[in-house]
Every structure is written in structure tokens, then in C-alpha cells.
Write a protein that holds these residues in place. Sequence first.
Motif, PDB file in Angstrom:
ATOM      1  N   GLY A   1       0.797  -1.226   0.000  1.00 16.66           N
ATOM      2  CA  GLY A   1       0.000   0.000   0.000  1.00 16.66           C
ATOM      3  C   GLY A   1       0.830   1.276   0.000  1.00 16.66           C
ATOM      4  N   VAL A   2       2.025   1.241   0.563  1.00 20.55           N
ATOM      5  CA  VAL A   2       2.863   2.447   0.628  1.00 20.55           C
ATOM      6  C   VAL A   2       3.278   2.927  -0.764  1.00 20.55           C
ATOM      7  CG1 VAL A   2       5.076   3.357   1.440  1.00 20.55           C
ATOM      8  CG2 VAL A   2       3.638   2.035   2.986  1.00 20.55           C
TER       9      VAL A   2
ATOM     10  N   MET B   1      -0.103   7.030  -6.585  1.00 25.12           N
ATOM     11  CA  MET B   1      -1.404   7.684  -6.758  1.00 25.12           C
ATOM     12  C   MET B   1      -1.345   9.162  -6.376  1.00 25.12           C
ATOM     13  SD  MET B   1      -3.297   5.605  -8.210  1.00 25.12           S
ATOM     14  CE  MET B   1      -4.789   6.542  -8.158  1.00 25.12           C
ATOM     15  N   SER B   2      -0.600   9.521  -5.340  1.00 21.00           N
ATOM     16  CA  SER B   2      -0.496  10.934  -4.980  1.00 21.00           C
ATOM     17  C   SER B   2       0.253  11.713  -6.054  1.00 21.00           C
ATOM     18  CB  SER B   2       0.183  11.098  -3.626  1.00 21.00           C
ATOM     19  OG  SER B   2       1.540  10.709  -3.697  1.00 21.00           O
TER      20      SER B   2
ATOM     21  N   THR C   1       0.041  15.789 -10.119  1.00 21.50           N
ATOM     22  CA  THR C   1       0.622  16.326 -11.343  1.00 21.50           C
ATOM     23  C   THR C   1      -0.352  16.371 -12.499  1.00 21.50           C
ATOM     24  OG1 THR C   1       1.469  14.153 -11.944  1.00 21.50           O
ATOM     25  CG2 THR C   1       2.955  15.629 -10.767  1.00 21.50           C
ATOM     26  N   HIS C   2      -1.284  15.459 -12.570  1.00 22.62           N
ATOM     27  CA  HIS C   2      -2.143  15.385 -13.735  1.00 22.62           C
ATOM     28  C   HIS C   2      -3.593  15.832 -13.471  1.00 22.62           C
ATOM     29  CE1 HIS C   2       0.947  13.497 -16.072  1.00 22.62           C
ATOM     30  NE2 HIS C   2       1.150  12.607 -15.105  1.00 22.62           N
ATOM     31  N   ILE C   3      -4.115  15.536 -12.326  1.00 20.88           N
ATOM     32  CA  ILE C   3      -5.523  15.831 -12.086  1.00 20.88           C
ATOM     33  C   ILE C   3      -5.704  17.203 -11.452  1.00 20.88           C
ATOM     34  CG2 ILE C   3      -7.577  15.086 -10.814  1.00 20.88           C
ATOM     35  CD1 ILE C   3      -6.588  12.205 -11.211  1.00 20.88           C
ATOM     36  N   LEU C   4      -4.908  17.542 -10.472  1.00 20.84           N
ATOM     37  CA  LEU C   4      -5.060  18.822  -9.777  1.00 20.84           C
ATOM     38  C   LEU C   4      -4.190  19.922 -10.367  1.00 20.84           C
ATOM     39  CD1 LEU C   4      -5.163  17.578  -6.083  1.00 20.84           C
ATOM     40  CD2 LEU C   4      -7.069  18.166  -7.563  1.00 20.84           C
TER      41      LEU C   4
END
Length: 66
Positions: A49-50, A56-57, A62-65
Motif C-alpha cells: 500500500g505504501v 497515486m499521490s 501532477t495530472h488531475i489537480l
Amino acid sequence: MKNIPKDELSRSWFMVCNAMPPVGFFLYFKHRKQYPNKARRALTSAMIGVPMALVMSYIINTHILK
């Protein structure tokens, strides 16, 4: 290892450990002596998960926000 009937991590806890790695680390330290297979699976899920959270962050930042 030990043949304990309840020495298995449920799918729901596996997903929680994967989504929130601190929960997986907590479950590992809680169950490591009494239920070694359950503890190992929780730790593995947390360790997976790490890097997933880091990737994902990065994608979100970089791409969505952008």
C-alpha cells in the motif's frame, strides 16, 4: 507454522491495510506472536500500500489537480 483455525486475514481487513498502511503495521504488531500468518498478510498488504499511495499521490498532484 502453527495450524490455528483463525489464522487468516479477512479480505475486508486486507483491503483496509492496503488503503491505510498504518492499520496494517498495527495489525502486524498486534497479531505477530499469536497469529503469524494473519500478521504476515497484514504486513505484506501494508508494504504494498505504501508505494501505491505514493504513485497515486503523484498522479493526482501532477495530472488531475494541475
